[in-house]
Design an enzyme around this catalytic site. Structure first.
Site, short mmCIF file in Angstrom:
data_model
loop_
_atom_site.label_atom_id
_atom_site.label_comp_id
_atom_site.label_asym_id
_atom_site.label_seq_id
_atom_site.Cartn_x
_atom_site.Cartn_y
_atom_site.Cartn_z
N LYS A 16 -6.92 -21.84 -2.30
CA LYS A 16 -5.95 -22.91 -2.06
C LYS A 16 -6.46 -23.89 -1.01
CE LYS A 16 -1.62 -20.63 -3.33
NZ LYS A 16 -0.38 -20.05 -2.81
N LYS A 68 -6.40 -17.40 -14.41
CA LYS A 68 -5.08 -16.76 -14.39
C LYS A 68 -4.01 -17.76 -14.81
CE LYS A 68 -2.87 -16.62 -10.51
NZ LYS A 68 -2.39 -16.43 -9.14
N LYS A 127 1.67 -21.14 -12.34
CA LYS A 127 2.73 -22.14 -12.38
C LYS A 127 2.22 -23.50 -11.99
CE LYS A 127 6.44 -19.19 -10.62
NZ LYS A 127 6.82 -18.75 -9.28
P1 AMP Z 1 4.38 -16.26 -7.96
O1 AMP Z 1 4.66 -17.10 -9.14
O2 AMP Z 1 3.03 -16.54 -7.37
O3 AMP Z 1 5.47 -16.25 -6.95
O4 AMP Z 1 4.27 -14.77 -8.50
C1 AMP Z 1 5.36 -13.92 -8.77
C2 AMP Z 1 4.87 -12.62 -9.36
O5 AMP Z 1 4.24 -12.84 -10.62
C3 AMP Z 1 3.82 -11.91 -8.48
O6 AMP Z 1 4.07 -10.53 -8.49
C4 AMP Z 1 2.52 -12.22 -9.18
O7 AMP Z 1 1.54 -11.22 -8.97
C5 AMP Z 1 2.94 -12.26 -10.63
N1 AMP Z 1 2.06 -13.12 -11.44
C6 AMP Z 1 1.83 -14.45 -11.24
N2 AMP Z 1 0.97 -14.93 -12.16
C7 AMP Z 1 0.62 -13.87 -12.95
C8 AMP Z 1 -0.24 -13.72 -14.09
N3 AMP Z 1 -0.91 -14.76 -14.59
N4 AMP Z 1 -0.33 -12.49 -14.65
C9 AMP Z 1 0.35 -11.44 -14.16
N5 AMP Z 1 1.18 -11.52 -13.09
C10 AMP Z 1 1.32 -12.72 -12.48
#
Ligand code: AMP
Ligand code: TRP
Length: 329
Positions: A112, A193, A196
């Site tokens: 980041k 990956k 969002k």
């Molecule tokens: P975040 O959107 O970064 O707040 O992530 C929320 C949850 O989703 C966390 O537990 C991340 O590890 C999981 N997560 C986010 N992106 C992925 C992905 N591409 N595959 C699997 N888990 C994900």
């Protein structure tokens, strides 16, 4: 007493099937086996600029989505991080036992910060705040996707360091990963990956995408030039599609192999699209119902904060005493 589970998700962008398969599905599944707390981490979201009005809306939308995927407010506490001030308070105490070098090593921080000219301190502190979320509630289990494993190791290191400096204070949290779907990749680029914050018409499938959009995105997903599925050694794009199917439908490896070996990519994609649409349709219906119930989400969030407040205050009190900070008793 049941062990405690805690996890968090940022109210940014739209939650996608990576979030669902990596984390949210486990949240809903394990909530009855544990004493569970799930946080909408708005203080993490502001480590990058967020439009204030939009952030405020996203918090409520995300809460609605967490209810729609099956988080049961009669059982689990659904909490907005900033509504419990002890998250930030404990984060400061933990900051003071955390070497900067540990934070600079975090791969997410490196990725980041590389993209930015001026790096906000919040970006560096991000995993300390995450450690505070977990340690504040003495959580034993933390269900997350694979991208958070390094942050969780750091949370354990911070807890250990605090405990050894000031005496046993925090429970060591264990990482809980799903067996299938811990890392869902972008449909447009299976080396990256699903995220969002990555734009691109066919990168991610949002949990609110309508069926025709889901189908279109999957039909466009990157594969390779093999004639059909080589199950033992698929390319990254095909492997990702198989993972998405398996995680949604919960098939065994053997059943997957029998069913998909040699299948043409067009057929594979159709079946993956069906699996995603079938899983998301009832979630979307519930989401729209929940959003229509005036005042419901606010009530759930208020109740969640009320429920966890005493736990948060107790831990902060213990940590303050351990450090010799000023407490009334
Ligand atoms: P975040 O959107 O970064 O707040 O992530 C929320 C949850 O989703 C966390 O537990 C991340 O590890 C999981 N997560 C986010 N992106 C992925 C992905 N591409 N595959 C699997 N888990 C994900
Ligand atoms: N950093 C996590 C993510 O982006 C979100 C998060 C914040 C979290 N606090 C947490 C996850 C505590 C688990 C436990 O995915």
């Amino acid at each position: 007493m049941k062990k405690r589970v805690l996890s968090g998700i940022q109210p940014t962008g739209s939650p996608h099937i990576g979030n669902y398969l990596g984390a949210l599905k486990s949240w809903a599944r394990i909530q009855y086996d544990y004493d569970s707390i799930y946080c909408i981490v708005d203080l993490h979201a502001i480590t990058a600029y967020q439009d204030p009005l939009e952030l405020r809306n996203k918090i409520e939308e995300l809460a609605g989505m967490l209810l729609a995927i099956g988080i049961d407010p009669a059982h689990s506490a659904l909490v907005v991080q900033s509504s419990v001030p002890e998250h930030a308070e404990l984060a400061w105490m933990l900051t003071c036992v955390t070497p900067v070098g540990w934070l600079e090593r975090m791969t997410q921080y490196k990725a980041k910060s590389e993209a930015q000219e001026s790096i906000g301190d919040g970006l560096l502190q991000y995993p300390v705040l995450m450690a505070a979320d977990i340690l504040l509630y003495q959580a034993a289990i933390v269900p997350v996707g694979e991208d958070q494993t390094q942050h969780l190791e750091l949370a354990r290191d911070i807890a250990q360091r605090f405990n050894s400096l000031y005496g046993e204070t925090f429970v060591m949290p264990a990482t809980h990963l799903p067996t299938v779907g811990a890392r869902i990749m972008g449909l447009d680029d299976p080396e990256k990956k699903m995220s969002k914050s990555t734009s691109g018409a066919a990168h991610a499938i949002s949990l609110l995408d309508p069926p025709n959009v889901i189908r279109k995105k999957i039909m466009r997903a990157t594969t390779d030039s093999e004639p059909g599925v080589n199950f033992e050694n698929p390319g990254a794009g095909v492997r990702n599609l198989l993972t998405i199917f398996q995680a949604f439908n919960e098939w065994s490896d053997d059943r997957m192999k029998d069913h998909f070996t040699g299948m043409r990519y067009g057929d594979l994609k159709k079946q993956v699209a069906d699996a995603v649409v079938n899983a998301l349709t009832p979630i979307q219906q519930r989401y729209h119902e929940i959003r229509q119930e005036a005042g419901y989400i606010e009530r759930v969030l208020e109740e969640g904060a009320k429920r966890v407040g005493p736990l948060a205050r107790a831990t902060v009190h213990t940590a303050k005493k351990a450090m010799g900070l000023f407490t009334a008793d």
